[in-house]
Design a protein around this motif. Structure first.
Motif, short mmCIF file in Angstrom:
data_model
loop_
_atom_site.label_atom_id
_atom_site.label_comp_id
_atom_site.label_asym_id
_atom_site.label_seq_id
_atom_site.Cartn_x
_atom_site.Cartn_y
_atom_site.Cartn_z
N PRO A 57 -1.84 -29.48 19.74
CA PRO A 57 -2.31 -30.90 20.33
C PRO A 57 -2.96 -31.71 19.40
CG PRO A 57 -2.73 -29.15 21.99
CD PRO A 57 -2.27 -28.53 20.86
N LEU A 58 -3.89 -30.88 18.54
CA LEU A 58 -4.67 -31.91 17.69
C LEU A 58 -3.29 -32.61 16.62
CD1 LEU A 58 -7.30 -32.95 16.14
CD2 LEU A 58 -7.37 -30.64 15.02
N ARG A 59 -2.47 -31.82 16.24
CA ARG A 59 -1.51 -32.29 15.04
C ARG A 59 -0.90 -33.42 15.99
NH1 ARG A 59 0.20 -32.48 10.09
NH2 ARG A 59 -0.19 -30.30 9.72
N PHE A 60 -0.55 -33.32 17.14
CA PHE A 60 0.31 -34.19 17.93
C PHE A 60 -0.59 -35.52 17.96
CE2 PHE A 60 1.03 -36.66 21.92
CZ PHE A 60 2.33 -36.87 22.16
N THR A 61 -1.89 -35.51 18.33
CA THR A 61 -2.80 -36.65 18.24
C THR A 61 -2.86 -37.33 17.11
OG1 THR A 61 -4.10 -35.51 20.10
CG2 THR A 61 -5.21 -37.24 19.08
N SER A 62 -3.04 -36.37 15.82
CA SER A 62 -3.20 -37.05 14.58
C SER A 62 -2.06 -37.73 14.09
CB SER A 62 -3.32 -35.81 13.57
OG SER A 62 -2.32 -35.11 13.45
#
Length: 287
Positions: A57-62
């Motif tokens: 999810p952090l990769r998706f957000t970034s």
């Protein structure tokens, strides 16, 4: 709109399938981690896969919120760490399997869980050392440079980091994995060791090797393309995003191999401990 929708679907599938599978492997391997070296390998790899998939999810957000520089740096660093650690651990697993085939009794007496744990600690340290600066360098290349000189310096450092990660995290491990795998193939064909009663382990290794490296190959290809600056940025952005998502699917496929290989390793080590039991087992090499 097709690209974001497909990207979201792939991320959701990878996350919802990867988290429970790796949790299950953590539980299974954790129950055996004090008994066999192979359980240490599988447990450690499951830990790395779990950390990697949890930060999806952090990769998706970034990717969709470009102002979160810290998220891009952290997710890139975790991706780099997972790549290095998986490659190092896969090499150790292949060598361990090769030793089981070549020197089964020696492997039972010397390849202990304590030795495997020490090797895992060393691989964690090496992976952290190789990946610690990667996220910062990659972010500095994509961020506006204050001066032309600083940009050129950061660009050179990023190119060097990408070349190192390709050699150390992909090409060299591939060569080191193919050597023991080739020995196992040859031993199975020539029946050098009577403990090889089934080609199951060999088939799994031959399946795990292309699965792992094909999942990471596009990641390296688009890393080199991005620093070449000879292709349209929009196309490179879409390709690198899909290549990044593909790396997460390796963490979804790995648990299946963990469980299957571990069961075969347990049988193989038991035969090494009690060689007389192999007399009652018929050869199955002609599968």
């Amino acid at each position: 709109m097709e690209f974001p929708v497909l990207f979201v679907v792939l991320c959701v599938v990878a996350f919802l399938s990867g988290v429970p599978l790796n949790c299950y492997v953590l539980f299974i391997a954790g129950c055996r981690v004090e008994r066999t070296a192979s359980a240490v390998w599988f447990w450690s790899w499951a830990v790395a896969d779990f950390i990697f998939i949890v930060f999806l999810p952090l990769r998706f957000t970034s990717i969709f919120i470009l102002d979160l520089d810290w998220a891009m740096v952290l997710s890139s660093t975790i991706t780099s760490f997972h790549m290095f650690f998986s490659a190092f651990l896969f090499m150790a697993l292949s060598v361990d399997c090769c030793i089981l085939v070549a020197r089964s009794e020696w492997a039972w007496n010397h390849c202990t869980p304590r030795l495997a744990f020490r090797m895992v600690i060393g691989m964690w340290a090496l992976s952290v050392g190789f990946s610690l600066r990667y996220g910062v360098l990659w972010e500095s290349l994509n961020s506006p440079a204050s001066t032309s000189m600083n940009f050129q310096l950061n660009e050179r450092r990023v190119k060097a980091a990408i070349a190192i990660q390709f050699l150390v995290g992909f090409l060299i491990p591939l060569a080191m994995i193919l050597i023991p795998t080739s020995y196992i193939v040859l031993a199975a064909k020539l029946r050098w060791n009577r403990l090889i009663q089934s080609t199951k382990t060999l088939k799994i290794l031959l399946g795990l090797t292309p699965t792992f490296f094909l999942c990471w190959l596009p990641y390296h290809v688009f890393s080199f393309l991005q620093i070449s600056a000879t292709y349209p940025q929009t196309l490179l952005s879409k390709g690198s995003t899909f290549a990044c998502v593909l790396t997460y699917f390796s963490s979804c496929l790995n648990p299946i191999f963990y469980l299957t290989i571990d069961e075969e390793f347990q049988r193989h080590r038991q035969r090494a401990r009690n060689p007389q039991t192999t007399d009652n087992l018929g050869p199955e090499l002609a599968e």
